[in-house]
Design a protein around this motif. Structure first.
Motif, PDB file in Angstrom:
ATOM      1  N   ARG A 178      30.885  31.054  60.074  1.00 26.36           N
ATOM      2  CA  ARG A 178      31.506  30.384  61.219  1.00 26.36           C
ATOM      3  C   ARG A 178      32.264  31.375  62.091  1.00 26.36           C
ATOM      4  NH1 ARG A 178      29.023  26.227  62.496  1.00 26.36           N
ATOM      5  NH2 ARG A 178      30.266  26.738  64.328  1.00 26.36           N
ATOM      6  N   LEU A 179      32.840  32.405  61.476  1.00 21.41           N
ATOM      7  CA  LEU A 179      33.577  33.388  62.271  1.00 21.41           C
ATOM      8  C   LEU A 179      32.639  34.132  63.210  1.00 21.41           C
ATOM      9  CD1 LEU A 179      35.476  32.885  59.704  1.00 21.41           C
ATOM     10  CD2 LEU A 179      36.428  35.123  60.227  1.00 21.41           C
ATOM     11  N   LEU A 180      31.409  34.378  62.760  1.00 20.33           N
ATOM     12  CA  LEU A 180      30.443  35.059  63.607  1.00 20.33           C
ATOM     13  C   LEU A 180      29.936  34.141  64.717  1.00 20.33           C
ATOM     14  CD1 LEU A 180      30.448  36.668  60.832  1.00 20.33           C
ATOM     15  CD2 LEU A 180      28.167  37.404  61.463  1.00 20.33           C
ATOM     16  N   ILE A 181      29.570  32.903  64.341  1.00 21.69           N
ATOM     17  CA  ILE A 181      29.016  31.962  65.324  1.00 21.69           C
ATOM     18  C   ILE A 181      30.078  31.544  66.328  1.00 21.69           C
ATOM     19  CG2 ILE A 181      28.004  29.678  65.618  1.00 21.69           C
ATOM     20  CD1 ILE A 181      26.086  31.680  64.429  1.00 21.69           C
ATOM     21  N   ASP A 182      31.253  31.145  65.821  1.00 23.28           N
ATOM     22  CA  ASP A 182      32.318  30.693  66.729  1.00 23.28           C
ATOM     23  C   ASP A 182      32.848  31.843  67.577  1.00 23.28           C
ATOM     24  OD1 ASP A 182      31.955  28.256  65.551  1.00 23.28           O
ATOM     25  OD2 ASP A 182      33.715  28.383  64.241  1.00 23.28           O
ATOM     26  N   GLY A 183      32.934  33.022  66.971  1.00 19.42           N
ATOM     27  CA  GLY A 183      33.402  34.177  67.735  1.00 19.42           C
ATOM     28  C   GLY A 183      32.440  34.556  68.841  1.00 19.42           C
ATOM     29  N   LEU A 184      31.137  34.459  68.545  1.00 18.02           N
ATOM     30  CA  LEU A 184      30.137  34.779  69.563  1.00 18.02           C
ATOM     31  C   LEU A 184      30.184  33.784  70.717  1.00 18.02           C
ATOM     32  CD1 LEU A 184      27.701  36.512  70.429  1.00 18.02           C
ATOM     33  CD2 LEU A 184      26.248  34.964  69.090  1.00 18.02           C
ATOM     34  N   ALA A 185      30.450  32.520  70.398  1.00 16.59           N
ATOM     35  CA  ALA A 185      30.460  31.477  71.432  1.00 16.59           C
ATOM     36  C   ALA A 185      31.533  31.730  72.484  1.00 16.59           C
ATOM     37  CB  ALA A 185      30.672  30.110  70.787  1.00 16.59           C
ATOM     38  N   VAL A 186      32.645  32.329  72.068  1.00 16.74           N
ATOM     39  CA  VAL A 186      33.740  32.576  73.015  1.00 16.74           C
ATOM     40  C   VAL A 186      33.947  34.071  73.261  1.00 16.74           C
ATOM     41  CG1 VAL A 186      34.916  30.429  72.441  1.00 16.74           C
ATOM     42  CG2 VAL A 186      35.444  32.494  71.131  1.00 16.74           C
ATOM     43  N   GLN A 187      32.978  34.873  72.824  1.00 18.16           N
ATOM     44  CA  GLN A 187      33.038  36.332  72.977  1.00 18.16           C
ATOM     45  C   GLN A 187      34.296  36.924  72.347  1.00 18.16           C
ATOM     46  OE1 GLN A 187      32.431  37.259  77.137  1.00 18.16           O
ATOM     47  NE2 GLN A 187      30.275  36.717  77.058  1.00 18.16           N
ATOM     48  N   ASP A 188      34.668  36.354  71.200  1.00 16.74           N
ATOM     49  CA  ASP A 188      35.807  36.875  70.438  1.00 16.74           C
ATOM     50  C   ASP A 188      35.257  37.863  69.405  1.00 16.74           C
ATOM     51  OD1 ASP A 188      38.049  37.405  68.975  1.00 16.74           O
ATOM     52  OD2 ASP A 188      38.617  35.304  68.648  1.00 16.74           O
ATOM     53  N   TYR A 189      35.020  39.085  69.847  1.00 20.76           N
ATOM     54  CA  TYR A 189      34.361  40.071  68.999  1.00 20.76           C
ATOM     55  C   TYR A 189      35.210  40.523  67.810  1.00 20.76           C
ATOM     56  CZ  TYR A 189      31.177  40.046  72.937  1.00 20.76           C
ATOM     57  OH  TYR A 189      30.312  39.637  73.922  1.00 20.76           O
ATOM     58  N   PRO A 190      36.534  40.624  67.938  1.00 15.18           N
ATOM     59  CA  PRO A 190      37.336  40.940  66.754  1.00 15.18           C
ATOM     60  C   PRO A 190      37.172  39.896  65.642  1.00 15.18           C
ATOM     61  CG  PRO A 190      38.612  41.355  68.725  1.00 15.18           C
ATOM     62  CD  PRO A 190      37.350  40.692  69.173  1.00 15.18           C
ATOM     63  N   ARG A 191      37.051  38.613  66.026  1.00 17.96           N
ATOM     64  CA  ARG A 191      36.839  37.582  65.018  1.00 17.96           C
ATOM     65  C   ARG A 191      35.484  37.779  64.330  1.00 17.96           C
ATOM     66  NH1 ARG A 191      36.457  31.220  66.408  1.00 17.96           N
ATOM     67  NH2 ARG A 191      38.025  31.875  67.952  1.00 17.96           N
ATOM     68  N   MET A 192      34.474  38.150  65.111  1.00 20.00           N
ATOM     69  CA  MET A 192      33.157  38.392  64.536  1.00 20.00           C
ATOM     70  C   MET A 192      33.185  39.571  63.564  1.00 20.00           C
ATOM     71  SD  MET A 192      30.777  37.898  67.939  1.00 20.00           S
ATOM     72  CE  MET A 192      29.278  38.222  67.005  1.00 20.00           C
ATOM     73  N   VAL A 193      33.850  40.636  63.947  1.00 17.73           N
ATOM     74  CA  VAL A 193      33.955  41.802  63.057  1.00 17.73           C
ATOM     75  C   VAL A 193      34.746  41.439  61.807  1.00 17.73           C
ATOM     76  CG1 VAL A 193      34.807  44.162  62.849  1.00 17.73           C
ATOM     77  CG2 VAL A 193      33.745  43.414  64.978  1.00 17.73           C
ATOM     78  N   ALA A 194      35.799  40.625  61.983  1.00 20.79           N
ATOM     79  CA  ALA A 194      36.586  40.175  60.833  1.00 20.79           C
ATOM     80  C   ALA A 194      35.717  39.370  59.869  1.00 20.79           C
ATOM     81  CB  ALA A 194      37.773  39.334  61.305  1.00 20.79           C
ATOM     82  N   GLY A 195      34.842  38.527  60.418  1.00 25.18           N
ATOM     83  CA  GLY A 195      33.936  37.761  59.566  1.00 25.18           C
ATOM     84  C   GLY A 195      33.001  38.663  58.789  1.00 25.18           C
ATOM     85  N   ALA A 196      32.453  39.677  59.459  1.00 26.73           N
ATOM     86  CA  ALA A 196      31.561  40.618  58.787  1.00 26.73           C
ATOM     87  C   ALA A 196      32.296  41.385  57.689  1.00 26.73           C
ATOM     88  CB  ALA A 196      30.963  41.587  59.797  1.00 26.73           C
ATOM     89  N   LEU A 197      33.524  41.788  57.969  1.00 28.31           N
ATOM     90  CA  LEU A 197      34.318  42.495  56.964  1.00 28.31           C
ATOM     91  C   LEU A 197      34.647  41.592  55.778  1.00 28.31           C
ATOM     92  CD1 LEU A 197      36.825  44.482  59.236  1.00 28.31           C
ATOM     93  CD2 LEU A 197      34.871  45.393  57.961  1.00 28.31           C
ATOM     94  N   ALA A 198      34.950  40.328  56.065  1.00 31.32           N
ATOM     95  CA  ALA A 198      35.284  39.391  54.991  1.00 31.32           C
ATOM     96  C   ALA A 198      34.085  39.154  54.081  1.00 31.32           C
ATOM     97  CB  ALA A 198      35.770  38.070  55.585  1.00 31.32           C
ATOM     98  N   VAL A 199      32.903  38.986  54.668  1.00 29.97           N
ATOM     99  CA  VAL A 199      31.693  38.794  53.856  1.00 29.97           C
ATOM    100  C   VAL A 199      31.443  40.020  52.991  1.00 29.97           C
ATOM    101  CG1 VAL A 199      29.189  38.540  53.949  1.00 29.97           C
ATOM    102  CG2 VAL A 199      30.622  37.203  55.479  1.00 29.97           C
TER     103      VAL A 199
END
Length: 225
Positions: A178-199
């Motif tokens: 969800r961090l990747l999908i939701d982050g991409l939807a609003v262009q919140d790239y730090p959230r996307m990177v955080a999701g990748a790091l968490a996984v």
């Protein structure tokens, strides 16, 4: 580099860990999907792997079929099942589990068969000559001696399923994806990177735990006095 720094700040912020959409809840969901898929995979892979490994019947065909499953594109298969199955949209967990099982069966079956192959054939023949039944050979010789290699197959399957479970967010499920999908939807790239790091972090922790179990399963050599 700034994205990475912002992602670490995101992970370090306690407010991002609370609530139904927080990191704590997402990790719990992710592990839940993984555990369910691993259990379903084991129900298929363990009996099949034990039968092939013990009897040596159909090993090339089974391993070839299992290997072919590794080539399946997870996102494509997930999308296809969600659309093709009559309950795929209303019950997205079903196509999600099917997709993860298809990806997890291959390494688990291969690991179990490799575990049987790692047992010295002379040991099996000696046990058979000593009057062991086939069930005794399976439970008292092959499984204990092959357990470390078999757990290695389980380890590979679990990590692959856990990493792939991020795509489940694509069909509306939770988890760290969800961090990747939701982050991409609003262009919140730090959230996307955080999701990748968490996984990545969760996968590493799970892998370390399974590696410890694999070491613990190794037969202990008794010292001679």
């Amino acid at each position: 580099m700034q994205f990475l720094i912002d992602a670490l700040r995101y992970l370090a912020d306690p407010s991002n860990w609370s609530g139904p959409a927080g990191l704590g809840a997402r990790i719990t969901q992710h592990l839940g999907y993984t555990a369910l898929a691993v259990l379903a995979t084991a129900l298929i892979a363990v009996p099949l792997g034990m039968w092939v490994g013990h009897t040596k019947c159909g090993a090339p065909v089974v391993l070839a079929a299992a290997g072919a499953l590794r080539a399946l594109p997870a996102l494509g298969m997930l999308t296809f099942l969600a659309v093709a199955l009559p309950f795929g949209v209303t019950a997205p967990l079903i196509p999600a589990v099917i997709t993860l099982v298809l990806l997890g069966v291959a390494p688990m079956v291969a690991g179990i068969v490799a575990g049987f192959d790692s047992v010295d054939s002379q040991v099996v023949l000696s046990a058979r000559a000593a009057g062991y039944s086939e069930r005794d050979i399976l439970t008292r010789v092959e499984l204990p001696l092959g357990a470390p290699v078999m757990i290695g197959g389980l380890r590979s399957a679990v990590v692959q399923i856990l990493a792939t479970a991020t795509v489940l967010a694509f069909i509306g499920l939770g988890g760290l994806g969800r961090l990747l999908i939701d982050g991409l939807a609003v262009q919140d790239y730090p959230r996307m990177v955080a999701g990748a790091l968490a996984v990545t972090a969760v996968a590493l922790v799970v892998d370390v735990v399974l590696a410890a179990a694999q070491r613990a399963a190794r037969p202990k050599l008794s010292s001679r006095s």
